[in-house]
Design a protein around this motif. Sequence first.
Motif, PDB file in Angstrom:
ATOM      1  N   THR B  37      -1.964  47.364  21.915  1.00 47.36           N
ATOM      2  CA  THR B  37      -1.611  45.953  21.764  1.00 47.36           C
ATOM      3  C   THR B  37      -0.252  45.907  21.081  1.00 47.36           C
ATOM      4  N   GLU B  38       0.476  44.803  21.272  1.00 47.92           N
ATOM      5  CA  GLU B  38       1.754  44.652  20.574  1.00 47.92           C
ATOM      6  C   GLU B  38       1.556  44.125  19.153  1.00 47.92           C
ATOM      7  N   SER B  39       0.332  43.787  18.780  1.00 51.63           N
ATOM      8  CA  SER B  39       0.090  43.365  17.402  1.00 51.63           C
ATOM      9  C   SER B  39       0.259  44.564  16.472  1.00 51.63           C
ATOM     10  N   ARG B  41      -0.925  44.232  13.391  1.00 52.99           N
ATOM     11  CA  ARG B  41      -1.896  43.888  12.353  1.00 52.99           C
ATOM     12  C   ARG B  41      -3.164  44.708  12.550  1.00 52.99           C
ATOM     13  N   TYR B 235       9.059  39.198  24.927  1.00 51.45           N
ATOM     14  CA  TYR B 235       7.837  39.665  24.257  1.00 51.45           C
ATOM     15  C   TYR B 235       7.982  41.016  23.546  1.00 51.45           C
ATOM     16  N   GLY B 236       7.301  41.156  22.420  1.00 50.05           N
ATOM     17  CA  GLY B 236       7.238  42.400  21.662  1.00 50.05           C
ATOM     18  C   GLY B 236       6.307  42.185  20.491  1.00 50.05           C
ATOM     19  N   ASP B 237       6.435  43.004  19.442  1.00 50.70           N
ATOM     20  CA  ASP B 237       5.515  42.833  18.317  1.00 50.70           C
ATOM     21  C   ASP B 237       5.982  41.682  17.422  1.00 50.70           C
ATOM     22  N   PRO B 238       5.131  41.236  16.472  1.00 51.82           N
ATOM     23  CA  PRO B 238       5.459  40.010  15.721  1.00 51.82           C
ATOM     24  C   PRO B 238       6.605  40.176  14.734  1.00 51.82           C
ATOM     25  N   ASP B 239       7.223  41.337  14.723  1.00 53.36           N
ATOM     26  CA  ASP B 239       8.446  41.532  13.951  1.00 53.36           C
ATOM     27  C   ASP B 239       9.587  40.692  14.548  1.00 53.36           C
ATOM     28  N   LEU B 240       9.456  40.304  15.802  1.00 48.05           N
ATOM     29  CA  LEU B 240      10.514  39.498  16.409  1.00 48.05           C
ATOM     30  C   LEU B 240      10.118  38.025  16.419  1.00 48.05           C
ATOM     31  N   LEU B 242      10.065  35.239  18.892  1.00 48.38           N
ATOM     32  CA  LEU B 242      10.148  35.159  20.359  1.00 48.38           C
ATOM     33  C   LEU B 242      11.097  34.058  20.827  1.00 48.38           C
ATOM     34  N   ARG B 243      11.168  32.981  20.042  1.00 46.20           N
ATOM     35  CA  ARG B 243      12.087  31.904  20.422  1.00 46.20           C
ATOM     36  C   ARG B 243      13.539  32.358  20.476  1.00 46.20           C
ATOM     37  N   TYR B 270       9.525  38.773  29.636  1.00 40.38           N
ATOM     38  CA  TYR B 270       8.374  37.872  29.606  1.00 40.38           C
ATOM     39  C   TYR B 270       8.314  37.127  28.283  1.00 40.38           C
ATOM     40  N   HIS B 296       0.729  44.768  29.817  1.00 42.58           N
ATOM     41  CA  HIS B 296      -0.081  43.926  28.932  1.00 42.58           C
ATOM     42  C   HIS B 296      -0.705  42.724  29.641  1.00 42.58           C
ATOM     43  N   THR B 297      -0.371  42.522  30.904  1.00 47.50           N
ATOM     44  CA  THR B 297      -1.055  41.472  31.655  1.00 47.50           C
ATOM     45  C   THR B 297      -2.035  42.060  32.683  1.00 47.50           C
TER      46      THR B 297
END
Lengths: 383, 383, 383
Positions: B37-39, B41, B235-240, B242-243, B270, B296-297
């Motif tokens: 997963t890209e999470s 956490r 898309y990527g991990d929550p370090d980025l 996305l906006r 994406y 991931h889809t």
Amino acid sequence: MSTELSEGIAALPLVDHHVHSALASAVTREQFERLITESDRPLPAGVTSFDSQTGFAIRRHCAPLLGLPARAPADAYWAARAGHTAEQLSDLFLGAAGVSDWLVDTGFKGDELIPLGTLADRLRPARASEIVRLETVLEEVAQASGAAGLAEGFRTALARATASAVGVKSVIAYRHGLDFAPGRPSSAEVERAAGAWLRELERGAPARVSDPVLLRMALWAGVDTGLPVQLHTGYGDPDLDLRRCDPLLLVPWLKEIEGTGTDVVLLHCYPFHRNAGFLAQVFPHVHFDVGLAVNHTGAASTAVVAESLELAPFTKVLYSSDAWGPPELHHLGAVLWRRGTTRALRGWVEEGEWTEADALRVATLIGRTNAQRLYGLPHDSSD
Amino acid sequence: MSTELSEGIAALPLVDHHVHSALASAVTREQFERLITESDRPLPAGVTSFDSQTGFAIRRHCAPLLGLPARAPADAYWAARAGHTAEQLSDLFLGAAGVSDWLVDTGFKGDELIPLGTLADRLRPARASEIVRLETVLEEVAQASGAAGLAEGFRTALARATASAVGVKSVIAYRHGLDFAPGRPSSAEVERAAGAWLRELERGAPARVSDPVLLRMALWAGVDTGLPVQLHTGYGDPDLDLRRCDPLLLVPWLKEIEGTGTDVVLLHCYPFHRNAGFLAQVFPHVHFDVGLAVNHTGAASTAVVAESLELAPFTKVLYSSDAWGPPELHHLGAVLWRRGTTRALRGWVEEGEWTEADALRVATLIGRTNAQRLYGLPHDSSD
Amino acid sequence: MSTELSEGIAALPLVDHHVHSALASAVTREQFERLITESDRPLPAGVTSFDSQTGFAIRRHCAPLLGLPARAPADAYWAARAGHTAEQLSDLFLGAAGVSDWLVDTGFKGDELIPLGTLADRLRPARASEIVRLETVLEEVAQASGAAGLAEGFRTALARATASAVGVKSVIAYRHGLDFAPGRPSSAEVERAAGAWLRELERGAPARVSDPVLLRMALWAGVDTGLPVQLHTGYGDPDLDLRRCDPLLLVPWLKEIEGTGTDVVLLHCYPFHRNAGFLAQVFPHVHFDVGLAVNHTGAASTAVVAESLELAPFTKVLYSSDAWGPPELHHLGAVLWRRGTTRALRGWVEEGEWTEADALRVATLIGRTNAQRLYGLPHDSSD
């Protein structure tokens, strides 16, 4: 092979985790047509709301419940509907939705709708629980609390309102936009904003909170309840600025509350539902649905349902109708969700990507189990 | 008719133009689940990453390589996988991907992965080439260069690092966002920013460059190499945020570098892949892929692949897996790309819009030829 | 069952409510290839615009009109095309489009195209009406009017230009972006901006208005005509900043003009067409199309057409090709719209969601009736 999946999804008792009550009284055809669109404007002359995906879906899926053929013309539909009372229509359509648990947002124009207690009685053995709208509670206590006492007065009222509720909801998307300052406002900030608002109310302004400090205070108090916090995001009526309703705007706030243990549910999300799927994948406390959009995209909703199943873990997606008013919408949400989910998942089963058991399990997670876990709902013998 | 197309795409030796190496050591199931997963956490209690499109796709497409039936349960998959060493898994899954050329970004957590040299040896006769991550090179030379010498020190190190590389990569999307000032920063700006950064490093900050001036300096030096410049977008991990990863934000910079002759490749894209298709149509130096998103889809990736083929010229789209770590992802990228491309193109052939030869040629462009041309890769006898 | 729908849509005389004229003279292959992409850049060496959805669609749908098999190779297509004059090609492709009414924007590079009068003569019995581009009129009268007289001079010229026109069009998306101040500019503001612009013109600047005050003045004068106002939104050539072409940016202005009675038509909209559907649902005066995008997504355009039918009332969606130049584009717009609409609607009929009569009626609304009503076009005996 896919018969089992279709039948399983058709029989699945749903949790409609975000819905409003049904109309308490009869409406005219014009009123009805204005309630099946998100537009709050009068209909232009010569235009009918039946000429939309929602209108076509009502003719397709609601007409048979009124004894008409599927896809009956709009006039025939209206004639048949007009022979029923509001209670009959509510019993008919809500009863046919196959929903075991209705989580009812009671905070929007409740005086036009069947009260929650009455609704709960009529829906039995299905259960109806309450979702408390934060802004409505705040507006109710504002004048009695005074500026210095607003925060405390709100907390007390919220504790009372949520004593038997299963979640809270914020419409900060409508009142301000999702681009709010993420932190908890200070007491001094709240008192100052409360003072300004109360002075407006004294001058006769309607009790409609839109100050971002007060909205944030209410939202943080909602987080403090520990109940799941629902947020309107995406599509709605033109009172909102859709550009400011992209759930990606919530990221700073989502990070702020990540340590609290409170879960967040992003409602509707369309046309930003792919963004919501991203948030649901990367943040453990984020869940979402594509309610409302499913009703309003009708026959085209399969694509929306499929897109909601791209990035999101299957444990983070929920079902809701977001119906308000015409009970057709309570029924239609369920019918269209079953249809779209069946079509999307069946495709993957037929292509050999998923087992049929996988598909039925994912449908059950989304339609029922995820909401039961998130809101702490009772289980039935069938669960 | 479409058998020929399916078989042609199945047999096509791919260029995976943006990938990382595979895990060097065994991982626990929890570690594995966090890597699919890209999470970033921890997984919530009771939740498994197998309940996702990626997890289902691993069960579908990777289980058979471990001797299990397709769609084997997650526990059975893990039990079978646990009986293999990291090297065995890498050989198995990368070997089965049907990739002739791996272009490997060596700049992210390389100490957990098989070194490029070792990987290249194991993959033979497939080829492994290097993509140099600009920020990693900059972080390596920072302290030895000093503020006044940073730009020059970086250039020297980059020249050395790219001597046998085929491209460079920037993660300015992660470190700052794509809304950076488009121009080349001045020497004085760079020296000032370098001084501030070096003082942070002296105070013990981790060597992670995030100053936009330094990131732009590195990016422009990348452009100066003349090698294709890959940029993380979407898309990527929550370090980025996305906006700030919408590739449309790059337009001012894309116009600035348009005269240099350097090509740009937008990675992942994406959910902004339609925007990337627009950029690829209107700017001759812009290319893109939907790597990462395809993995991931999972079963839903056909729609993403089809959407990547709307506006973009067929000569501007590439294939990548963006796999990092679990070698299942290296395999899955290729399998899902072949599946999605076959399904999208076959549909157009069956509708009579394209010839089968057209479809196979477009698949070959995207899966192989475009990358060969762009990166100057060697051709095989079969090309 | 669906034969009737296919045949009905195939036979429907369309209103192409936003189109330009066709090339007046022969072009070289290179010129042609540059006219079938929105890129305004030279083609890179070794690249052909035929390697795109538009190129493939031309080979599929235009080749048979030149006596070639469907999907003929690009070289064969070019060879056959080169044997025809510009007039022959225009007659051939526009004649085959099945369009009864062409609403022609005459304001863009008209000197390269067949004049409207000539076109109208050649197209008879089909009708050609004019859409007046606001900025072009403004640029024509600027120098003769002087700063103090510009607003009045423009109004006079616009009244004359629109005397027999059916609508006006703004390209403020290109010249500034859709994020403009919504209100009508004051006379003083206009005079000041006009003065600055006229000084530039005196210094030899090309007559291209880009000052937002002047663009707003022209747009409001367009609203004052009471004719439908077309606005470019979304995708186009790289002269625009796509991020500033999201039609959601128009909301403040849409609210400002809501009381005037003037209708608005959002053109193209891709990739923001779902946002346009939202606007069309909630604002009675908003309509839209997905022209241009249909031509440029070719075989993939069915998805775009289907997405345009999600939220929008069926009375608010229109057909356009937005063709400019090569007459293939005038034909292709119609062919691809018929194809995508047939496929989308047929699916809903086959699933039992819509009746076939519903589907044919919706296609007729979008392809013909909505535009007739909006622009006040004459009806035929068949209507």
